[in-house]
Design an enzyme around this catalytic site. Sequence first.
Site, PDB file in Angstrom:
ATOM      1  N   GLU A 159      -2.019   0.740  -8.116  1.00  0.00           N
ATOM      2  CA  GLU A 159      -2.590   1.703  -9.049  1.00  0.00           C
ATOM      3  C   GLU A 159      -3.993   1.254  -9.458  1.00  0.00           C
ATOM      4  O   GLU A 159      -4.257   0.059  -9.608  1.00  0.00           O
ATOM      5  CB  GLU A 159      -1.720   1.841 -10.296  1.00  0.00           C
ATOM      6  CG  GLU A 159      -2.223   2.904 -11.259  1.00  0.00           C
ATOM      7  CD  GLU A 159      -1.308   3.106 -12.461  1.00  0.00           C
ATOM      8  OE1 GLU A 159      -1.478   4.122 -13.162  1.00  0.00           O
ATOM      9  OE2 GLU A 159      -0.435   2.259 -12.690  1.00  0.00           O
ATOM     10  N   ASP A 164       0.870  -1.178   0.000  1.00  0.00           N
ATOM     11  CA  ASP A 164       0.000   0.000   0.000  1.00  0.00           C
ATOM     12  C   ASP A 164       0.906   1.227   0.000  1.00  0.00           C
ATOM     13  O   ASP A 164       1.130   1.864   1.019  1.00  0.00           O
ATOM     14  CB  ASP A 164      -0.909  -0.007   1.222  1.00  0.00           C
ATOM     15  CG  ASP A 164      -1.848   1.192   1.250  1.00  0.00           C
ATOM     16  OD1 ASP A 164      -1.987   1.851   0.197  1.00  0.00           O
ATOM     17  OD2 ASP A 164      -2.426   1.468   2.314  1.00  0.00           O
TER      18      ASP A 164
END
Length: 620
Positions: free
Chosen positions: A601, A592
Amino acid sequence: MSRMGRTAGWILSLMLVFGLAAGCADGGNDAERSPEHAEAAGPAGSGSDAGDAAGGEEGEGTLNAGELVYDGEDIKVNQVGYLPDAPKVAVLEGEAEAERFQVVDAETQAVVFEGEVGRAEIDANSGERVRHLDFSSLREEGEYAVVVPGAGASRKFRIARNVYYAPFFDALRSYTLGRAGLAIDDPITGLKHEAGHLQDAEARLDIDHPHAPAGTPVDVSGGWYDAGDYGKYVTPGAVTAAQLLLAYELYPEKFTAGQLKFPDGFASDVPGLPDALAEVKVELDWLLKMQRPDGAVYHKVSGLAWPGMIRPEDDTQPRYVFGMTTYGTGMFAGAMALAARVYEPFDAEYAGRLLEAAERAWRFLEAHPEPIVLKSERQDNGSGGYDKNGDQDDRFWAAAELLKTTGDARYAAYIGEKLSHQLQREPVIIGWGSTLALGQFAYATAEAGDPAVKASLRQKLVKAADDIVGRIERDGYRYALSPNEYTWASAKNGMAKAELLLLAHELEPKEAYVHGALDQLHYTLGRNALGTTYLTGSGTEMPDYPHSRMITGTGTYIPGLLVGGPNKFGGDPELDKMLERESPPPAKAYLDSPGSWATNEYAIDYNAPLVFVLTYFAEP
């Protein structure tokens, strides 16, 4: 924490951890830009009926509130929640040897259910010892947590009929927040920026085309930003629009006018048009601008350099219209033919324009039977490649949608004569790397199709769904991915398998398909080895630091974005270092971090199967 509170904390943390000012400088910022990894090689997975809990019973008493910490460290649940009448399973990790578990009211700690802990097994993809906690017979709506002696408590979750409406709303509305060329001041998320990339109204052709030389200005304004960058791409755009339109075509009652609470200036001027169709029309209008006069379709729009992590209006570099491909032209034709059916009741003139564009693209493909890829050496310097070998599945999809929309038997004849090998292939998950299943479903449901071919394709889609169901039943977290499918866009690929299950359910209704699709949703929303959701704004533990120029540049946390998820193959410096240092199992190869574009993404085509699945299950 409230979204605004999360945004404030997120901005401060991001300032400390983020150091990739140049973004994805190596050009690899999209999980599906490597088709050989991105599109799983055929469905493998499975779904199942969980049924009522073995030994389950209504509980009595109240636990000591001071003993419960809802950290979910060892007990993994869908952090958004469960439907009252559907299977409900939590996953217990670790060495706890308790024989029974409890479900408690999250506010009062009153025990509302007790059940037996399932048998232990080793989950190969996570390396964890896991046991299932089945509380399917608990149907009363409320907020709960699962408790196991010696293992603590799960995260809180809800049981409710409308439990999936919030993520459905966020995921669908994320397209609105990703419109290009418009200023936005959104009262719901706080996203605010000036109109970006107005230079797209005069973007320049990168190479010579039959109708115009390089340097010719072309109006390619509008549409959606593709992902964490500000590029706009035909292939994921067409496939995304198609999946959203297919969701509408199958489940129109789930979509209404006014549903997405558009910001000022964003609403459609077509009376009665559901908001979802108004939103998809934004992308369709852009796609129409990408079609050449001869019917072929340009490949993408972007600059020559990756922009920094900046606001859209601050990316002022010249923009170019890059390339042309027959696979993109096929995807364009398929999406436009489908769209013509959907919009015809609302705007017959617009539907006619869409169909004409699809037929013009098809005529180009007929006149050019071999694959064509026009590409310059510089066109991937500041954007994703979206390269693909071959175009046969895209031609098949285009012909099947045109057959379904027009009823013209010549499309069925063309498929039989020129694309018969596509009829023999086994379905694979839908994505820009493979549109085969879109074509198979379109043909299987086309009134004008050959009955024998339709029956064969239905059988193939049902067989693929049965294979997915079998895979789910063998997985400790009831997830459909095999070890080698934890790659770019693994979270999307899991939802795409759920999508295939629901498409098969339309052809041959089976409870196992619906429950299997829910299992994939449970995984995406927290019932996984990392105990995080992969959807921003959903659950308790979620992606806080997605790789997104819009988020970083504006300092606004945007809900409803499905990130790539675990990726054991690497693809960005941060992930590559983690893989080398820790050698995590496939299901834990995730960061993360805004610097991990290979796992964190978002992209428009990631959200597409998620929206499709949520459409089926969401209730207002």
